[in-house]
Design a protein around this motif. Sequence first.
Motif, PDB file in Angstrom:
ATOM      1  N   GLU A   1     -33.627  31.291  13.895  1.00  0.00           N
ATOM      2  CA  GLU A   1     -34.744  30.375  14.143  1.00  0.00           C
ATOM      3  C   GLU A   1     -34.248  28.944  14.288  1.00  0.00           C
ATOM      4  OE1 GLU A   1     -37.582  30.949  11.041  1.00  0.00           O
ATOM      5  OE2 GLU A   1     -38.374  32.811  11.895  1.00  0.00           O
ATOM      6  N   ASN A   2     -33.284  28.539  13.445  1.00  0.00           N
ATOM      7  CA  ASN A   2     -32.725  27.191  13.569  1.00  0.00           C
ATOM      8  C   ASN A   2     -32.023  27.017  14.909  1.00  0.00           C
ATOM      9  OD1 ASN A   2     -33.641  26.325  11.086  1.00  0.00           O
ATOM     10  ND2 ASN A   2     -31.722  26.746  10.013  1.00  0.00           N
ATOM     11  N   SER A   3     -31.297  28.047  15.342  1.00  0.00           N
ATOM     12  CA  SER A   3     -30.592  27.956  16.625  1.00  0.00           C
ATOM     13  C   SER A   3     -31.575  27.840  17.782  1.00  0.00           C
ATOM     14  CB  SER A   3     -29.698  29.187  16.818  1.00  0.00           C
ATOM     15  OG  SER A   3     -28.671  29.230  15.863  1.00  0.00           O
ATOM     16  N   LEU A   4     -32.643  28.618  17.744  1.00  0.00           N
ATOM     17  CA  LEU A   4     -33.633  28.555  18.820  1.00  0.00           C
ATOM     18  C   LEU A   4     -34.351  27.215  18.827  1.00  0.00           C
ATOM     19  CD1 LEU A   4     -35.101  32.174  18.539  1.00  0.00           C
ATOM     20  CD2 LEU A   4     -33.574  31.284  20.314  1.00  0.00           C
ATOM     21  N   ASP A   5     -34.652  26.681  17.646  1.00  0.00           N
ATOM     22  CA  ASP A   5     -35.289  25.358  17.582  1.00  0.00           C
ATOM     23  C   ASP A   5     -34.352  24.260  18.069  1.00  0.00           C
ATOM     24  OD1 ASP A   5     -37.690  26.317  16.668  1.00  0.00           O
ATOM     25  OD2 ASP A   5     -37.220  26.009  14.550  1.00  0.00           O
ATOM     26  N   ALA A   6     -33.032  24.523  18.023  1.00  0.00           N
ATOM     27  CA  ALA A   6     -32.051  23.549  18.504  1.00  0.00           C
ATOM     28  C   ALA A   6     -31.804  23.697  20.002  1.00  0.00           C
ATOM     29  CB  ALA A   6     -30.737  23.712  17.739  1.00  0.00           C
ATOM     30  N   CYS A   7     -32.671  24.469  20.689  1.00  0.00           N
ATOM     31  CA  CYS A   7     -32.594  24.639  22.145  1.00  0.00           C
ATOM     32  C   CYS A   7     -31.286  25.294  22.581  1.00  0.00           C
ATOM     33  CB  CYS A   7     -32.774  23.302  22.861  1.00  0.00           C
ATOM     34  SG  CYS A   7     -34.323  22.462  22.474  1.00  0.00           S
ATOM     35  N   ALA A   8     -30.813  26.248  21.813  1.00  0.00           N
ATOM     36  CA  ALA A   8     -29.580  26.945  22.166  1.00  0.00           C
ATOM     37  C   ALA A   8     -29.800  27.816  23.388  1.00  0.00           C
ATOM     38  CB  ALA A   8     -29.108  27.799  20.990  1.00  0.00           C
ATOM     39  N   GLY A   9     -28.785  27.882  24.254  1.00  0.00           N
ATOM     40  CA  GLY A   9     -28.828  28.766  25.405  1.00  0.00           C
ATOM     41  C   GLY A   9     -27.977  29.997  25.203  1.00  0.00           C
ATOM     42  N   ARG A  10     -27.096  29.931  24.181  1.00  0.00           N
ATOM     43  CA  ARG A  10     -26.241  31.072  23.864  1.00  0.00           C
ATOM     44  C   ARG A  10     -26.114  31.170  22.345  1.00  0.00           C
ATOM     45  NH1 ARG A  10     -21.885  29.135  24.995  1.00  0.00           N
ATOM     46  NH2 ARG A  10     -20.871  29.108  22.951  1.00  0.00           N
ATOM     47  N   ILE A  11     -26.323  32.373  21.814  1.00  0.00           N
ATOM     48  CA  ILE A  11     -26.240  32.593  20.365  1.00  0.00           C
ATOM     49  C   ILE A  11     -25.381  33.823  20.118  1.00  0.00           C
ATOM     50  CG2 ILE A  11     -27.517  33.056  18.244  1.00  0.00           C
ATOM     51  CD1 ILE A  11     -29.937  31.728  19.465  1.00  0.00           C
ATOM     52  N   GLU A  12     -24.430  33.685  19.199  1.00  0.00           N
ATOM     53  CA  GLU A  12     -23.571  34.803  18.813  1.00  0.00           C
ATOM     54  C   GLU A  12     -23.751  35.072  17.325  1.00  0.00           C
ATOM     55  OE1 GLU A  12     -19.559  34.032  19.882  1.00  0.00           O
ATOM     56  OE2 GLU A  12     -19.997  33.704  22.014  1.00  0.00           O
ATOM     57  N   VAL A  13     -23.918  36.345  16.979  1.00  0.00           N
ATOM     58  CA  VAL A  13     -24.101  36.755  15.585  1.00  0.00           C
ATOM     59  C   VAL A  13     -23.001  37.739  15.225  1.00  0.00           C
ATOM     60  CG1 VAL A  13     -25.644  37.824  13.902  1.00  0.00           C
ATOM     61  CG2 VAL A  13     -26.602  36.451  15.769  1.00  0.00           C
TER      62      VAL A  13
END
Length: 604
Positions: free
Chosen positions: A34-46
């Motif tokens: 959720e923090n990454s999406l709120d930071a307008c991320a275009g790429r997320i790796e888990v």
Amino acid sequence: MPARIRVLDDITANRIAAGEVVERPASVVKELLENSLDACAGRIEVDAEQGGKSLIRVTDDGHGMGRDDALLSLERHATSKIRSASDLTTVATMGFRGEALPSIASVSKFRLLTREPAAVAGTEIVVDGGKVKDVREAGCAPGTSIEVRALFFHTPGRRKFLRADATEWAHIEQVVRLAALARPGVDFTLRHHGQEVLRCPAAADAGARARQIFGPAWSRDVLPLEAAEDAFALSGWIGKPGISRGSRQDHHVFVNGRPVQSPAINFAILDGYQNALVRGRYPVLLLFLQIDPALVDVNVHPAKREVRFRNEPRLKEFISASVREVLHRLRPDPVEVRLEQGLHSSPSPLASPELLGGGGSSSSSSLPPPRPLPPLAKQTAFLAGQPLDLPSSLPPAIEPSDASGAGADGGGPANHDLEVKGTLLGRYIVAENREGIVLIDQEAACERVLFEQALDRLARQDASSQRLLVPETLELDPAAAAAVREHTEALEAFGFGVASLGGSTFLLDAVPATVDTQHVGDFLRDLAHDLAQGGGRGRKEAEDERIAELLARHTARLRSTLAPEEVGRLLRDLHACHLPYTCPSGRPTMILISRDELKRKFGM
């Protein structure tokens, strides 16, 4: 006397808060995503190890943080999402409480690495069990990477309640899938022990992302839904009639991009399916509800799983109506129904014109004139528990060049013609088309026809009934008597003549024309018991549908094997129904055994 009440220190308070926010490793992944999406991320790796117990790492390319913001983010109730209490009424971000990072850091070995795009260097912060151990400059890519190791190492009581690694990993995978469905334009990668498990490149729309997550076959089992009304907009896909699950595992609902659990929405969806779903089963669906943030309260639970709506009755009716509209539009194209020459079957002494669409009765079928049956091979059906392909738009059985009904040779049947072969076990109609063998459940088909005929007559206020030569006096148990009193008006609208004689005694002097007059007392008694088990009065339409369903079920059970001409009329009447694919209780009316399946069974 010394004071007995004390203010807890920050570390203890954060660990208490972590009990609500961080339930398991998947909770950590959810908050960080959720923090990454709120930071307008275009790429997320888990990345995760041992189901997230030993390692969780979430890396994004969002806008990152400076040194001061990074330190402040570890303080309780420090957030960039809202500024005052009034902002809580218009929350548009995934997170806003400012509890996640300090709570996670208090129960793990925590490392935060972040850099703003314009900054020369990034910031690294190391926290051990809520205590900041190190803050320094570091070289890193723009964005944020948060590493959580040894979750709950300071609280072994919590750690021992975690499930097996495989179970915790399954929860993490589900969280990432939901986040990917919510944001199709974001690139997601999920790895376990360094091995890539899920890869979702940025997709053009929600449909493309759904196919990435569920596979290409998913789109064959669902129908598109688009609806809007004032402050509400609903889009997505719902399962076709007969496509269901034993739980809500494939029941995905998003409100303003947030995956939620809402009893109100769940109720509205099931209400919209009405009788197209077996009781105790749940539909396959992926729905996105856009609503004015001022009309939804997301500050209900620390984990933000639940929401409440300020105009819930109106929203429920909107969702129910939207689902019903999609299901009612599902009408197949016609084909010809043919009875094989020499077809034999024992006529039914109870097969009536009212049921089969014949004339000569005040309660004859009020449905449209008989039409050819739809291509059953393209309807919802089941084979070994698997749904068949049912495209949202069925192709015509006869090409435009063959509008006369002639086949390719000028005189043969169209490709999707249905040829009735006979009956099986006194209940199943056996038919054949080019796709394979079709089995129609005679009782389920009768239930659907009777159900829709009853509702149609009710809508036209044409409740045909038959007077009993000798009225019956019934003594009911208290629950059944209460159900009859509560539904007396609705029962009379369907053609019952029932009057209370006081207490639990009733006089029955008329029944609907489709009901056999033998044992009518037992019929009403069974009907009353079913109504009592169904609960109290609800929406008027739902009450009428419940009575029509019970009436159809009780009447259809009296039917025996049909004569050949009655089979044809029943199938045509079935096709004339608004929803011919299931009986009123949601069971399929027909199944298909394809030619390919038969070949496999015989080893061909």
